[in-house]
Enzyme design. Structure first.
Site, PDB file in Angstrom:
ATOM      1  CD1 TRP A 130      -2.621   1.644   0.365  1.00 54.06           C
ATOM      2  CD2 TRP A 130      -2.130   1.880   2.540  1.00 54.06           C
ATOM      3  NE1 TRP A 130      -3.373   2.676   0.858  1.00 54.06           N
ATOM      4  CE2 TRP A 130      -3.098   2.846   2.186  1.00 54.06           C
ATOM      5  CE3 TRP A 130      -1.693   1.832   3.858  1.00 54.06           C
ATOM      6  CZ2 TRP A 130      -3.619   3.747   3.099  1.00 54.06           C
ATOM      7  CZ3 TRP A 130      -2.206   2.730   4.764  1.00 54.06           C
ATOM      8  CH2 TRP A 130      -3.159   3.672   4.391  1.00 54.06           C
ATOM      9  CG  ASP A 211      -2.340  -2.772   7.019  1.00 54.90           C
ATOM     10  OD1 ASP A 211      -3.494  -2.781   7.478  1.00 54.90           O
ATOM     11  OD2 ASP A 211      -1.918  -1.862   6.275  1.00 54.90           O
ATOM     12  CE  LYS A 246     -10.328   0.381   3.560  1.00 50.97           C
ATOM     13  NZ  LYS A 246      -9.946   1.269   2.513  1.00 50.97           N
TER      14      LYS A 246
END
Ligand code: LMR
Length: 396
Positions: A130, A211, A246
């Site tokens: 990311w 993560d 999310k």
């Protein structure tokens, strides 16, 4: 003093939001930022969140400070969700979870904690990772290096090369993994490979940091926690940066948590004092509206069940879109093989386009992706997929 500063380019992912918003083309498609969208292109408030927010509004009597750990019920519920209620590390009191402003906040608190613990530590991230990982760790003053991960030719994991690189890591190294739904490539290790990675971390003594931004979006809530649970079972120390952005769709509420697994209960308590002192210097205390909502959902059986069904719904829709997209691309007579879209998971995959092709998609067709040609699969729907495929065919 401030006139010494000149403008910097917008963040490549966030810049797409405004570029897309300003585009008058009715056919425009935003395949940029990782936000779930439904069939109508909306990002609705989950029903479990709506109900919990009503409960929060009607029961909250004060907005006074809650202190550095924020909503403690949220912290314990997230700890159980991530590590599993039967986790030995939890039972041994070796785990602490503290809420943070979003998953990015968790990563930054984790990075600051690493810097405090071992200033010369090296953080190893997957190639690619990311984009914001590449900014967060150096911003905390940590050295960063990459390990092989994604093979652009086969669209699969470079597992052996990854293991060869990690084989040489040891104490003083931190290795960052994506728990599931790898951002940006959509490729994850399988359960056997996670087992081998866990064994390697244990044998070599590097610190795994995970993560976990998409829990529930790959195979399921319990399944997607596998890596963290295995690390917590076998390794003396683990760091986890988790996000509810999310899976609870509470993006703008900034709901995340940093979790530490320590070698002893005493050490875990000590580490929390360090976290509290780091956050005090940064944002003092975390925001608690979003975490208050998640706390209510995870402490109410009915709302928890509803949440799990809603996560299943989002995951199934994305997986369904992956299949439809890959089938339709093939049916459109595009020669390039996109069947990998079905093997990958989560919101993201790479289309394998050149920067020039990405630019043409944007300028000629109002289809927005980041320059790496990472797409957010959740942005597709029946109304826009055919237009996308025609446009893709043109630029190929
Ligand atoms: C993404 O990668 O698009 C998401 O994680 C959102 C973000 O903040 O970049």
């Amino acid at each position: 003093m401030l006139d010494r500063l000149s403008a910097v380019p917008p963040d490549p992912i966030l810049g797409i939001i405004s570029a897309h918003a300003a585009d008058p083309n009715p056919n425009k498609i935003d395949l940029g930022i990782g936000v779930y969208k439904d069939e109508h292109g909306d990002t609705p408030i989950l029903e479990c969140v709506r109900r919990a927010e009503q409960i929060l509004d009607s029961t909250q009597t004060s907005k006074t400070y809650l202190g550095p750990p924020g909503v403690t019920g949220f912290n314990s519920a997230i700890g159980e969700l991530i590590f599993g209620s039967d986790s030995a590390a939890l039972k041994d009191d070796r785990v602490r979870t503290i809420q943070t402003p979003g998953g990015t906040g968790a990563l930054r608190v984790g990075a600051d904690l690493l810097k405090e613990a071992q200033p010369d530590a090296t953080v190893w991230v997957s190639d690619p990772t990311w984009a914001n990982h590449n900014a967060i760790f150096p911003a905390a003053g940590l050295e960063m290096k990459v390990y092989p991960y994604f093979d652009q030719d086969s669209n699969d994991l470079r597992f052996d090369e990854m293991m060869n690189t990690l084989q040489d890591r040891g104490p003083g190294d931190v290795v960052l993994f994506h728990a599931c739904c790898h951002n940006p490539c959509g490729v994850s290790p399988d359960p056997e490979q996670w087992e081998a990675i866990t064994d390697l971390a244990t044998a070599r003594g590097f610190l795994p940091m995970v993560d976990m931004a998409y829990l529930g979006f790959e195979r399921g809530i319990e399944e997607d926690a596998l890596s963290v649970r295995r690390f917590a079972e076998k390794c003396p120390e683990v760091l986890v940066a988790s996000s509810c952005s999310k899976n609870f769709a509470v993006y703008r509420e900034r709901v995340g948590a940093v979790s530490v697994v320590c070698h002893s209960a005493q050490n875990a308590s000590d580490v929390v004092t360090v976290i509290n002192s780091l956050t005090r210097k940064n944002y003092s205390m975390p925001p608690t509206h979003g975490t208050g909502i998640v706390d209510i959902v995870l402490h109410d059986d009915e709302l928890t069940q509803l949440w799990r069904r809603e996560v299943d719904g989002m995951r199934n829709r994305i997986n369904g879109l992956r299949k439809i997209l890959s089938d339709k691309i093939e049916a459109a007579g595009i020669e390039k093989d996109f069947s990998f879209l079905q093997r990958q998971s989560g919101m993201f995959s790479f289309l394998g386009l050149s920067v020039e092709q990405v630019r043409r998609l944007r300028e000629e067709f109002s289809i927005y992706t980041v320059d790496s040609a990472r797409i957010n699969v959740a942005s597709f729907n029946e109304g826009n997929m055919d237009y996308f495929i025609e446009s893709l065919k043109s630029v190929l």
